[in-house]
Design a protein around this motif. Structure first.
Motif, short mmCIF file in Angstrom:
data_model
loop_
_atom_site.label_atom_id
_atom_site.label_comp_id
_atom_site.label_asym_id
_atom_site.label_seq_id
_atom_site.Cartn_x
_atom_site.Cartn_y
_atom_site.Cartn_z
N LYS A 28 0.85 -1.19 0.00
CA LYS A 28 0.00 0.00 0.00
C LYS A 28 0.88 1.24 0.00
CE LYS A 28 -3.88 2.33 0.91
NZ LYS A 28 -4.91 2.48 -0.07
N GLU A 29 0.55 2.19 -0.84
CA GLU A 29 1.25 3.47 -0.82
C GLU A 29 0.42 4.43 0.01
OE1 GLU A 29 4.30 5.74 -3.37
OE2 GLU A 29 2.59 5.13 -4.57
N THR A 30 1.03 4.98 1.03
CA THR A 30 0.36 5.95 1.89
C THR A 30 1.14 7.25 1.85
OG1 THR A 30 1.56 5.22 3.84
CG2 THR A 30 -0.54 4.15 3.42
N TYR A 31 0.66 8.22 2.57
CA TYR A 31 1.30 9.53 2.57
C TYR A 31 1.43 10.06 3.99
CZ TYR A 31 0.20 9.25 -2.35
OH TYR A 31 0.13 8.83 -3.64
N THR A 32 2.52 10.77 4.24
CA THR A 32 2.67 11.50 5.49
C THR A 32 2.59 12.97 5.13
OG1 THR A 32 5.08 11.55 5.30
CG2 THR A 32 4.13 9.74 6.56
N TYR A 33 2.04 13.73 6.02
CA TYR A 33 1.82 15.15 5.77
C TYR A 33 2.58 15.99 6.78
CZ TYR A 33 -1.96 13.28 2.98
OH TYR A 33 -2.68 12.57 2.06
N GLY A 71 2.86 20.07 7.26
CA GLY A 71 2.47 21.38 6.75
C GLY A 71 1.67 21.21 5.47
N TYR A 72 2.17 21.80 4.40
CA TYR A 72 1.49 21.70 3.11
C TYR A 72 2.12 20.67 2.18
CZ TYR A 72 -0.81 25.97 4.57
OH TYR A 72 -1.55 26.88 5.26
N THR A 73 3.03 19.87 2.71
CA THR A 73 3.75 18.90 1.90
C THR A 73 3.32 17.48 2.22
OG1 THR A 73 5.67 20.37 1.97
CG2 THR A 73 6.05 18.12 1.24
N ALA A 74 3.03 16.71 1.18
CA ALA A 74 2.70 15.29 1.33
C ALA A 74 3.85 14.47 0.77
CB ALA A 74 1.42 14.96 0.60
N THR A 75 4.29 13.47 1.52
CA THR A 75 5.38 12.61 1.10
C THR A 75 4.86 11.18 0.98
OG1 THR A 75 6.93 14.02 2.30
CG2 THR A 75 7.71 11.85 1.63
N ALA A 76 5.11 10.55 -0.16
CA ALA A 76 4.68 9.16 -0.36
C ALA A 76 5.54 8.22 0.48
CB ALA A 76 4.78 8.77 -1.83
N VAL A 77 4.86 7.33 1.19
CA VAL A 77 5.52 6.34 2.03
C VAL A 77 4.87 4.99 1.73
CG1 VAL A 77 6.00 5.60 4.39
CG2 VAL A 77 5.92 8.03 3.85
N GLY A 78 5.67 4.00 1.46
CA GLY A 78 5.11 2.69 1.13
C GLY A 78 5.09 1.74 2.30
N ILE A 79 4.09 0.86 2.31
CA ILE A 79 4.04 -0.26 3.23
C ILE A 79 4.42 -1.47 2.40
CG2 ILE A 79 2.62 -1.66 4.76
CD1 ILE A 79 0.83 0.85 5.10
N PHE A 80 5.53 -2.11 2.74
CA PHE A 80 6.08 -3.20 1.94
C PHE A 80 5.98 -4.54 2.65
CE2 PHE A 80 8.17 0.56 0.30
CZ PHE A 80 8.18 0.35 -1.06
N ALA A 81 6.13 -5.60 1.88
CA ALA A 81 6.24 -6.95 2.43
C ALA A 81 7.35 -7.66 1.66
CB ALA A 81 4.94 -7.71 2.27
#
Length: 159
Positions: free
Chosen positions: A80-85, A87-97
């Motif tokens: 699953k690709e999720t995001y951390t926020y 301020g006004y910036t979103a960074t893609a963070v993956g959940i891997f296996a």
């Protein structure tokens, strides 16, 4: 006076938005399944390798190690690709296996070890968009079922 009133309104808005969400750490033990499959170790190795190539659709999902003599194929799969926020910036963070497939004549074993992650629930986010432990386990089981079906029905040698 207007500045202090504006500050209070902004502070209350931030407090309300952050208090509506809760984050729960999720840990899933490795899921291991063994199954029978027709074929030699070499044939099953090729089938396992082909399955990974066909199912690793994201550029972030990669085969990390393969050894034909040992009958092992290991890869990193993006669940699953999720995001951390911030301020006004979103960074893609993956959940891997990590998916490890071991084969021998007539049988295979798959081990799926997912990363730990935080499940975020919020009244502001619909439940269907929330990634939970149950959804992760169901996705992993679906991957394993896909592998088992592929290995049992692989006709790559019939062309």
């Amino acid at each position: 006076m207007k500045k202090s009133l504006l500050f209070i309104v902004v502070a209350l808005s931030v407090f309300t938005l952050t208090s509506c969400a809760s984050s729960t750490p999720v840990t899933i033990d490795p899921i291991v399944e063994s199954f029978e499959a027709e074929g030699t170790k070499d044939e099953l190795y090729v089938a396992a390798n082909n399955w990974m190539v066909e199912n690793f659709n994201s550029a972030k999902s990669v085969i990390q190690f393969s050894d034909k003599e040992a009958g092992i194929v290991t890869g990193k799969y993006l669940l699953k690709e999720t995001y951390t926020y911030s301020g006004y910036t979103a960074t893609a963070v993956g959940i891997f296996a990590i998916i490890k497939i071991q084969v021998k004549d007539g049988a295979a074993r798959v081990t799926v070890t997912p990363d730990n992650f935080n499940s975020v629930s919020s009244s502001l986010v619909k439940e269907e968009y929330q990634y939970t432990k149950e959804k992760a386990v169901a996705q992993i089981q679906s991957l394993i079922d896909s592998l088992k079906n592929y290995m049992k029905n692989d006709n790559s040698n019939d062309w």
